[in-house]
Design an enzyme around this catalytic site. Structure first.
Site, PDB file in Angstrom:
ATOM      1  CG  HIS A 308      -8.189   6.176 -12.612  1.00 27.69           C
ATOM      2  ND1 HIS A 308      -7.661   6.181 -13.550  1.00 27.69           N
ATOM      3  CD2 HIS A 308      -7.674   6.818 -11.529  1.00 27.69           C
ATOM      4  CE1 HIS A 308      -6.576   6.877 -13.305  1.00 27.69           C
ATOM      5  NE2 HIS A 308      -6.678   7.450 -12.193  1.00 27.69           N
ATOM      6  CG  HIS A 354      -6.300   8.296 -23.719  1.00 25.58           C
ATOM      7  ND1 HIS A 354      -6.326   9.849 -23.135  1.00 25.58           N
ATOM      8  CD2 HIS A 354      -5.621   7.590 -22.468  1.00 25.58           C
ATOM      9  CE1 HIS A 354      -5.549   9.719 -21.924  1.00 25.58           C
ATOM     10  NE2 HIS A 354      -5.129   8.486 -21.606  1.00 25.58           N
ATOM     11  NE  ARG A 363      -0.035   5.821 -20.600  1.00 25.26           N
ATOM     12  CZ  ARG A 363      -0.880   6.099 -20.025  1.00 25.26           C
ATOM     13  NH1 ARG A 363      -0.912   5.999 -18.473  1.00 25.26           N
ATOM     14  NH2 ARG A 363      -2.220   6.038 -20.297  1.00 25.26           N
ATOM     15  CG  ASP A 409      -5.499   0.454 -18.886  1.00 26.56           C
ATOM     16  OD1 ASP A 409      -4.963   0.297 -17.838  1.00 26.56           O
ATOM     17  OD2 ASP A 409      -6.041   1.475 -18.991  1.00 26.56           O
TER      18      ASP A 409
END
Length: 470
Positions: A308, A354, A363, A409
């Site tokens: 996570h 994802h 993002r 990320d």
């Protein structure tokens, strides 16, 4: 017509008010309405009654309507794709990406108030949006900044605990422990013990959430300074400055562009609908009427997991390995050969793919735009940028990847490294400070709507075989 015969005049009146309110929110991205009050609590309270009536009417009319079908694979596969939660604050569309109360990330960057001289949205503004469904004014955002500044002080026992943690205790363990210890301050726990009526549960949960969000930067700064600044005392809170500005000052970062990055970072990591681990864990524990401190602590324990909240660290480790193996200036052909070798050895490319999205994570995109403006010549950013052009076609060619595009990320760690925050173990704490905005706003709505204890039915493999006549 059938629905009208089932509702009282009072319900119809409330429902009509709810429809009027819903016409402005998710605040139809064009022509949004601003609330007159600068007080967030009053603005939120005005939403509760009409929305309760809307939900009640909807359940009366469609409570037995089936939504989708659950398969055996879904049950064994981490409940992926199962529709079983209601989360009002944000929706994650596979093709559109995240929408906060109907607004995309570019919408939020455009419409949410900024700090004086700044270009990135203030997290306070997104919190107002998540709670009320309305874009706040600058005055409303300033009122939240001042309120959080006034609530920021930590009780002495939490400060003492943080200052006595051993240096080898992971920052996320310290963060979660401090959040749990702040439960001594819970207004909801006290009100519940005093017999507060359940229709008013939202009020102390709101107060706890505001207190908690206000204190989190101080907790996070104390952890950072103890681990990486030789125990330096965090700079005092400036009531005239915003939440992110005070946080960056407390951890000793003076570059205004790092503060801008934190405003963006703390805005875009807030919410990601209700099914991710940190959001779901917070909601689940909150459904037992645990106070927001204990509920968020549970969410942060989930966020600390490698699957996570640690993903941006894994990306940086991967980028470091690429730089070591073929160099930061590797050309496209070298990168392609390297990525293929990685995949053929059974490994993955960190930062790509994802669970829900089927496009480039918005993002990621907004962080890329930030980098193009402020650090276009940074070699690590250029490597990330080159991978962005090389990796997706390769992943598509394998035929095994549903989403070959980069996620959030893939970029965040590179930006933090550029501005001097090299301590990767700390990155998830930043994520946690931000995620609190989303999960706490959801908790307040959970109690406002009177959502019950969450208790899904589980089955054994033997029982499941009998059910499907295997």
């Amino acid at each position: 017509m059938a629905m009208c015969t089932q509702l009282s005049k009072k319900s119809l009146f409330l429902l009509s008010k709810a429809k009027l309110a819903s016409s402005t929110g998710p605040v139809a991205a064009a022509g949004f309405v601003r609330h007159a009050s600068d007080d967030l609590k009053s603005a939120f309270e005005a939403k509760i009654g009409p929305f309760q009536a809307e939900v009640k009417a909807f359940r009366q009319s469609h409570g037995n309507t089936k939504v989708g079908e659950i398969t055996v694979d879904m049950m064994y596969g981490g409940m992926r794709g199962m529709k079983g939660l209601v989360t009002e604050t944000s929706v994650l569309d596979p093709d559109e990406g995240i929408r906060f109360r109907g607004f995309t990330i570019p919408d939020c960057q455009d419409k949410l108030p900024k700090a004086p001289g700044g270009q990135e949205p203030l997290p306070e503004g997104l919190f107002w949006l998540l709670l009320t469904g309305e874009i706040p004014t600058e005055a409303q955002v300033q009122s939240v900044s001042k309120e959080w500044a006034a609530r920021a002080a930590l009780p002495s026992h939490v400060v003492n605990m943080l200052n006595n943690f051993p240096a080898n205790l992971h920052p996320m363990s310290q963060f979660a422990a401090a959040i749990a210890a702040l439960n001594s301050e819970s207004k909801f726990a006290k009100a519940y013990a005093d017999g507060l009526h359940k229709s008013k549960y939202w009020d102390p949960v709101y107060e706890d959430s505001m207190d908690l969000i206000a204190k989190l930067p101080v907790v996070a700064a104390t952890i950072y300074n103890n681990l990486y600044r030789d125990g330096a005392t965090p700079a005092p809170i400036d009531p005239e400055k915003d939440w992110a500005h005070n946080f960056t000052q407390m951890i000793g970062y003076q570059d205004p562009m790092f503060t801008e990055l934190m405003r963006l970072y703390l805005t875009i990591h807030t919410d990601h609908e209700g099914g991710n681990v940190s959001a779901h864990a917070t909601h689940l524990v909150g459904s037992a009427l645990s106070d927001p401190y204990l509920s968020l602590c549970a969410g942060m324990c989930g966020l600390a997991g490698p699957l996570h909240g640690l993903a941006n660290q894994e990306v940086l480790v991967f980028l470091s390995k690429v730089a070591k193996d073929i160099g930061l200036d590797a050309n496209d052909e070298q990168l392609k050969e390297y990525v293929w070798g990685l995949l053929k050895s059974g490994q993955v490319v960190p930062g790509y793919g994802h669970a829900v999205l089927r496009k480039t994570d918005p993002r990621y995109t907004c962080q890329r735009e930030f980098a193009l403006k402020h650090l276009p010549d940074d070699k690590l950013f250029k490597l990330v940028s080159n991978l962005y052009s090389v990796v997706p076609p390769i992943l598509m060619e394998t035929g095994k990847v549903k989403n070959p595009w980069p996620n959030v990320d893939a970029h965040s760690g590179v930006l933090l490294q550029y501005y001097g925050m090299k301590e990767m173990n700390y990155y998830t704490v930043l994520f946690g400070v931000s995620r609190a905005l989303g999960v706490c706003s959801s908790l307040v709505w959970d109690r406002a709507l009177g959502l019950p204890l969450e208790r899904p039915k589980s089955m054994s493999t033997e029982g499941l075989k009998k059910l499907v006549k295997a």
